[in-house]
Scaffold this active site. Structure first.
Site, PDB file in Angstrom:
ATOM      1  N   ASP A 169     -26.083  10.026 -57.487  1.00  0.00           N
ATOM      2  CA  ASP A 169     -26.722  10.982 -57.781  1.00  0.00           C
ATOM      3  C   ASP A 169     -26.129  12.549 -57.918  1.00  0.00           C
ATOM      4  O   ASP A 169     -25.373  12.416 -58.580  1.00  0.00           O
ATOM      5  CB  ASP A 169     -27.232  11.739 -55.794  1.00  0.00           C
ATOM      6  CG  ASP A 169     -26.099  12.673 -55.102  1.00  0.00           C
ATOM      7  OD1 ASP A 169     -24.380  12.124 -55.980  1.00  0.00           O
ATOM      8  OD2 ASP A 169     -26.124  11.785 -54.459  1.00  0.00           O
ATOM      9  N   SER A 170     -27.250  13.586 -58.217  1.00  0.00           N
ATOM     10  CA  SER A 170     -26.660  14.759 -58.758  1.00  0.00           C
ATOM     11  C   SER A 170     -25.287  15.132 -59.247  1.00  0.00           C
ATOM     12  O   SER A 170     -24.364  15.803 -59.020  1.00  0.00           O
ATOM     13  CB  SER A 170     -27.516  15.586 -59.632  1.00  0.00           C
ATOM     14  OG  SER A 170     -27.946  16.287 -57.703  1.00  0.00           O
ATOM     15  N   GLY A 171     -25.040  15.152 -57.655  1.00  0.00           N
ATOM     16  CA  GLY A 171     -23.997  16.187 -56.884  1.00  0.00           C
ATOM     17  C   GLY A 171     -25.057  17.124 -55.776  1.00  0.00           C
ATOM     18  O   GLY A 171     -23.666  17.635 -54.793  1.00  0.00           O
ATOM     19  N   PHE A 173     -27.749  17.810 -54.111  1.00  0.00           N
ATOM     20  CA  PHE A 173     -28.249  17.567 -52.784  1.00  0.00           C
ATOM     21  C   PHE A 173     -26.664  17.186 -51.766  1.00  0.00           C
ATOM     22  O   PHE A 173     -26.678  18.229 -50.365  1.00  0.00           O
ATOM     23  CB  PHE A 173     -28.894  16.592 -52.585  1.00  0.00           C
ATOM     24  CG  PHE A 173     -29.405  16.195 -51.557  1.00  0.00           C
ATOM     25  CD1 PHE A 173     -30.737  17.336 -50.740  1.00  0.00           C
ATOM     26  CD2 PHE A 173     -28.703  15.219 -50.028  1.00  0.00           C
ATOM     27  CE1 PHE A 173     -31.039  16.254 -49.713  1.00  0.00           C
ATOM     28  CE2 PHE A 173     -29.162  15.172 -49.424  1.00  0.00           C
ATOM     29  CZ  PHE A 173     -30.066  15.575 -48.712  1.00  0.00           C
ATOM     30  N   ASP A 240     -31.461  18.725 -59.052  1.00  0.00           N
ATOM     31  CA  ASP A 240     -32.448  19.889 -59.035  1.00  0.00           C
ATOM     32  C   ASP A 240     -32.434  20.498 -57.339  1.00  0.00           C
ATOM     33  O   ASP A 240     -31.301  20.175 -56.855  1.00  0.00           O
ATOM     34  CB  ASP A 240     -33.641  18.313 -58.731  1.00  0.00           C
ATOM     35  CG  ASP A 240     -32.764  17.639 -56.748  1.00  0.00           C
ATOM     36  OD1 ASP A 240     -31.859  17.851 -56.620  1.00  0.00           O
ATOM     37  OD2 ASP A 240     -33.940  16.702 -56.331  1.00  0.00           O
ATOM     38  N   ASP A 360     -33.328   4.649 -50.847  1.00  0.00           N
ATOM     39  CA  ASP A 360     -31.433   4.863 -50.454  1.00  0.00           C
ATOM     40  C   ASP A 360     -31.370   5.435 -49.356  1.00  0.00           C
ATOM     41  O   ASP A 360     -32.121   6.701 -48.715  1.00  0.00           O
ATOM     42  CB  ASP A 360     -30.637   5.219 -51.382  1.00  0.00           C
ATOM     43  CG  ASP A 360     -30.949   6.735 -51.076  1.00  0.00           C
ATOM     44  OD1 ASP A 360     -31.776   7.409 -52.117  1.00  0.00           O
ATOM     45  OD2 ASP A 360     -29.535   7.521 -50.442  1.00  0.00           O
ATOM     46  N   CYS A 398     -32.266 -14.721 -38.072  1.00  0.00           N
ATOM     47  CA  CYS A 398     -31.625 -14.352 -39.492  1.00  0.00           C
ATOM     48  C   CYS A 398     -30.460 -14.894 -39.678  1.00  0.00           C
ATOM     49  O   CYS A 398     -30.192 -15.359 -39.249  1.00  0.00           O
ATOM     50  CB  CYS A 398     -30.506 -12.478 -39.090  1.00  0.00           C
ATOM     51  SG  CYS A 398     -29.849 -13.004 -40.399  1.00  0.00           S
ATOM     52  N   CYS A 400     -27.759 -14.484 -42.109  1.00  0.00           N
ATOM     53  CA  CYS A 400     -26.767 -13.873 -42.135  1.00  0.00           C
ATOM     54  C   CYS A 400     -25.633 -14.424 -41.804  1.00  0.00           C
ATOM     55  O   CYS A 400     -24.762 -14.972 -40.780  1.00  0.00           O
ATOM     56  CB  CYS A 400     -27.080 -12.482 -42.045  1.00  0.00           C
ATOM     57  SG  CYS A 400     -26.333 -11.672 -40.492  1.00  0.00           S
ATOM     58  N   CYS A 403     -24.813 -13.657 -38.099  1.00  0.00           N
ATOM     59  CA  CYS A 403     -26.161 -13.836 -37.027  1.00  0.00           C
ATOM     60  C   CYS A 403     -25.848 -15.332 -36.966  1.00  0.00           C
ATOM     61  O   CYS A 403     -25.823 -16.049 -35.906  1.00  0.00           O
ATOM     62  CB  CYS A 403     -27.424 -13.515 -37.411  1.00  0.00           C
ATOM     63  SG  CYS A 403     -27.932 -12.007 -37.217  1.00  0.00           S
ATOM     64  N   HIS A 428     -24.301  -7.649 -41.460  1.00  0.00           N
ATOM     65  CA  HIS A 428     -25.958  -7.825 -40.923  1.00  0.00           C
ATOM     66  C   HIS A 428     -27.852  -6.605 -40.897  1.00  0.00           C
ATOM     67  O   HIS A 428     -28.252  -7.064 -41.422  1.00  0.00           O
ATOM     68  CB  HIS A 428     -25.966  -7.804 -39.479  1.00  0.00           C
ATOM     69  CG  HIS A 428     -27.944  -7.974 -39.393  1.00  0.00           C
ATOM     70  ND1 HIS A 428     -28.240  -9.459 -38.574  1.00  0.00           N
ATOM     71  CD2 HIS A 428     -28.307  -6.806 -38.038  1.00  0.00           C
ATOM     72  CE1 HIS A 428     -28.922  -9.321 -38.040  1.00  0.00           C
ATOM     73  NE2 HIS A 428     -29.634  -7.511 -37.992  1.00  0.00           N
TER      74      HIS A 428
HETATM   75 ZN   LIG Z   1     -28.052 -10.866 -39.110  1.00  0.00          ZN
END
Ligand SMILES: [Zn+2]
Lengths: 493, 239
Positions: A169-171, A173, A240, A360, A398, A400, A403, A428
């Protein structure tokens, strides 16, 4: 003098004395930065400038023919990405985004790795999870370890051992919001009140006091780009003028115009357009006229990609999606569109239906630290006593690592007490976001996007109580979700 | 559990192989000794989630020490049982789990409060008196590959009867005795009479000097045990 604390929930401090102090600080900051710049320019700065200059010129010559549009030469067309739409469903699109470090599939979610790391997860795990782009915070990286050191060590990719794509990012914000948010609003001490004056936006840039050594610093559009050029991410963001969306009036208009003036300074300062893609940020609050001016202004600059900024700041959901819908409709078809700060799964599904590609947010990892898991039904609070004896996985659907291996009961005994609790939950939650991105992509490519949206909504709202703003947005997106909505008594227009 | 000495030095040092593959069906690979045990927090090595564990040297890092007392606040033995034991709960089927009540960090023995009823520990949830029956309930539900008996100055709780109540896993008798050579010798002799698979030599890292350790170790390793028994000196590595 315009200052951020004039806005919204930020308390306005109108004492003259305080204002004078800010003024003095800003002058000192400007002097310091200028002195530094002069010193740099008198040494090896000129050489660098020449080298980059000749290189840039060569690049421009390489691609110039394609950039002459109706006799007018567009000077900003160098880019380091390819964006190929692979499939569409009305406004929604699935694309392949080729960046210098990775070939990404959109829609995609980017986790935030504030200081070159996502807390508790290794870069190997992030690859395993399917993470394509990580967002780095310029503000934090510039303070520590500094962009100069990152540059010296071969750029952020090398520094954090991440082979895939990065975005910084631009920094700006972060300077404005983080410094102010760090202040406790309920109990302002004298010191904290003076902290309120730490960030200040003028035509030159964003002035703030370094949280490291207290020295005043000025972040100009040029400097933001220079820092980001040194960090070396695949995508860099223009500086910005950040204003909360909940504010209205002349400040919003000023911020939008300033953002447009600053984009030219950013483009001029950008020295690595062949390796890094500069994205412009559409501002303009909730005002369709201002948003329109801003989009048009940015599109004229023919940037590699565009972000929709100033959202996810507490505005109502109907205003939120309408701004997204307006911007995505006005942005070019062949460039990626990034909605900044959006990270709730529902918001991502809605924005993708409206034609956005990138997102994001710190939400998935932050909420993990508080013991909350993202699941198709919404969220699961692992701290809850009911989890103590629950031998099911967090989400039985899930796939993952967490899980596959762990019960809710075990995670329950870890959360908020042991680092491993937030490590496993972050894993997760990010997996969930990546899976959501993959599902959005494949359902669009395979022509079953409405079915995916309906099954997503059905799980989240089993009683059919889909929020009205979602129904409205899906209506505009041309996605029929009637099968998962309970009939409203009054309803949609 | 099977332990075999594979080589002897001229002195008292020995190299061996430890086979844990047992009733619990975990840790299929033999472990060479001397071996270091990884310390854990609630069963998982600090900051190393199970998907990252294989990146550590193998099979050397396949032996994990855990404290059943880390689970005093839950999950309950009943829940751990219904999950299928600790290997299942932690997703660590390829690893050997060694239960030792004390962990030197989060669960410190509190000898002043230890009495006939049970052993006292300073834990993250305050001081807790752990009765042998409670300890055995935890061990039964967790099903570790090895577990050491609840220890105090006198290993009063090591008895054939109690060993039979365990739900599998090899029992290591605890040998303590502080910095007193005679106490240690006596303790070792008593424990050696019991039907145990190995020995946990504890009571270190509680303020004794480094110079005191060799004679104390010497006192217990000299002759009481047969060669094919594993002597484990647990707290040494994390102090
Ligand atoms: Zn999971």
């Amino acid at each position: 003098m315009i200052s951020v604390y004039e806005c919204g929930r930020y308390i306005c401090m109108e004492q003259n004395e305080e204002q004078q102090r800010v003024e003095r600080r800003r002058e000192a900051a400007t002097r310091a930065v200028e002195m530094r710049r002069e010193a740099a320019a008198s040494s090896k700065g000129d050489e660098d400038e020449q080298w980059w200059g000749s290189r840039r010129e060569k690049m421009m010559t390489d691609i110039r023919p394609s950039l002459t549009v109706s006799g007018r030469e567009i000077d900003f067309g160098v880019m380091a990405l390819r964006f190929e739409v692979l499939g569409r469903f009305n406004r929604a699109r699935a694309a392949q985004l080729t960046l210098p470090h990775f070939v990404c599939q959109t829609p995609l979610f980017m986790p935030v790795g504030t200081q070159g790391t996502i807390k508790g997860l290794t870069t190997n795990q992030l690859e395993e999870i399917g993470c394509q782009i990580i967002l780095g915070n310029t503000y934090h990286l510039a303070l520590r370890p500094t962009s100069e050191l990152i540059d010296e060590l071969g750029g952020l990719h090398k520094f954090m051992n991440w082979p895939r794509a990065l975005l910084t990012d631009s920094g700006g914000f972060q300077m404005v919001v983080l410094i102010l948010d760090r202040v406790s609003w309920t109990n302002l001490s004298a010191v904290e009140v003076s902290l309120l004056h730490l960030a200040d936006i003028t035509e030159k840039g964003v002035t703030f006091q370094s949280p490291v050594d207290g020295k005043p610093m000025l972040l100009t559009p040029e400097e933001s780009i220079q820092i980001q050029n040194r960090i070396g991410a695949d995508i860099i963001m223009a500086l910005d003028d950040v204003v909360k969306t909940t504010i209205t009036g002349p400040r919003i208009e000023e911020a939008m115009h300033r953002t447009l003036r600053w984009i030219d300074r950013c483009i001029a300062a950008h020295k690595r357009p062949r390796e890094q893609n500069l994205f412009g940020i559409v501002q303009g609050g909730l005002d369709p006229v201002l948003r329109d001016i801003c989009v048009k202004g940015l599109v004229d600059r023919n940037l590699p990609g565009y972000a929709i900024g100033g959202l996810a700041g507490g505005e109502d959901k109907d205003s939120f999606w309408r701004v997204v819908a307006q911007c995505t409709a006005a942005l070019p078809e062949d460039k990626p569109r990034y909605v900044m700060g959006v990270g709730y799964p529902l918001d991502i599904v809605v924005c993708s239906a409206l034609g956005a590609d990138m997102y994001d947010c710190v939400y998935p990892t932050r909420t993990a630290r508080f013991g909350t898991a993202l699941v198709p039904e919404g969220v699961l609070k692992l701290k809850h006593q009911a989890m103590a004896d629950d031998t099911r996985p967090i989400d039985p659907t899930c796939a993952c690592m967490v899980c596959k291996n762990y019960t809710r009961a075990y995670i329950h005994c870890l959360v908020t007490k042991d680092a491993m609790g937030s490590q496993l939950l972050s894993y997760h939650n990010l997996y969930y976001m990546m899976q959501l991105s993959r599902n959005l992509h494949s359902s669009i490519v395979e022509g079953r996007f409405p079915e995916f949206v309906c099954s997503f909504l059905q799980k989240m709202f089993p009683k059919g109580d889909v929020p009205e703003w979602v129904c409205n947005a899906m209506d505009v997106a041309g996605i029929d979700i009637s099968s998962c909505c309970a009939p409203f008594p009054s309803s949609k227009d | 559990m099977k332990f075999a000495v594979t080589a002897l030095s001229g002195g008292r040092a020995r190299a061996g192989v430890l086979h844990l593959g047992s009733s619990s069906g975990s840790c299929p690979n033999p472990i060479e000794t001397p071996a270091l045990l990884l310390s854990t927090r609630k069963g998982l090595p600090n900051f190393i989630s199970p998907d990252l564990l294989p990146s550590l040297p193998s099979p050397d890092s396949h032996l994990l020490q855990f404290s059943p007392l880390h689970f005093l606040e839950g999950p309950s033995p009943k829940t751990i049982s219904s999950i299928g034991g600790l290997h299942q709960m932690l997703g660590l089927h390829e690893y050997g789990l060694v239960a030792v009540a004390r962990d030197s960090v989060q669960s410190l023995p509190e000898c002043d409060s230890t009495n006939k009823i049970g052993a006292s520990f300073e834990t993250s949830s305050g001081r807790r008196l752990v009765k042998p029956v409670e300890y055995m309930e935890m061990i039964s539900s967790m099903r570790p590959n090895l577990w050491s008996t609840l220890a105090d100055e006198v290993p009063a709780w090591v008895s054939d009867k109690r060993n039979k109540t365990s739900a599998g896993g090899a029992v290591f008798g605890s040998i303590v005795g502080g910095s007193n050579v005679e106490e240690r010798q006596q303790c070792a002799q008593e424990v050696a009479k019991r039907n145990v698979s190995g020995y946990w030599i504890g009571g270190f890292g509680l303020g004794e000097s480094m110079d005191e350790r060799p004679p104390l170790l010497n006192a217990v390793t000299v002759s009481h045990f047969s060669l094919n028994m594993e002597a484990s000196i647990l707290p040494l590595f994390d102090r």
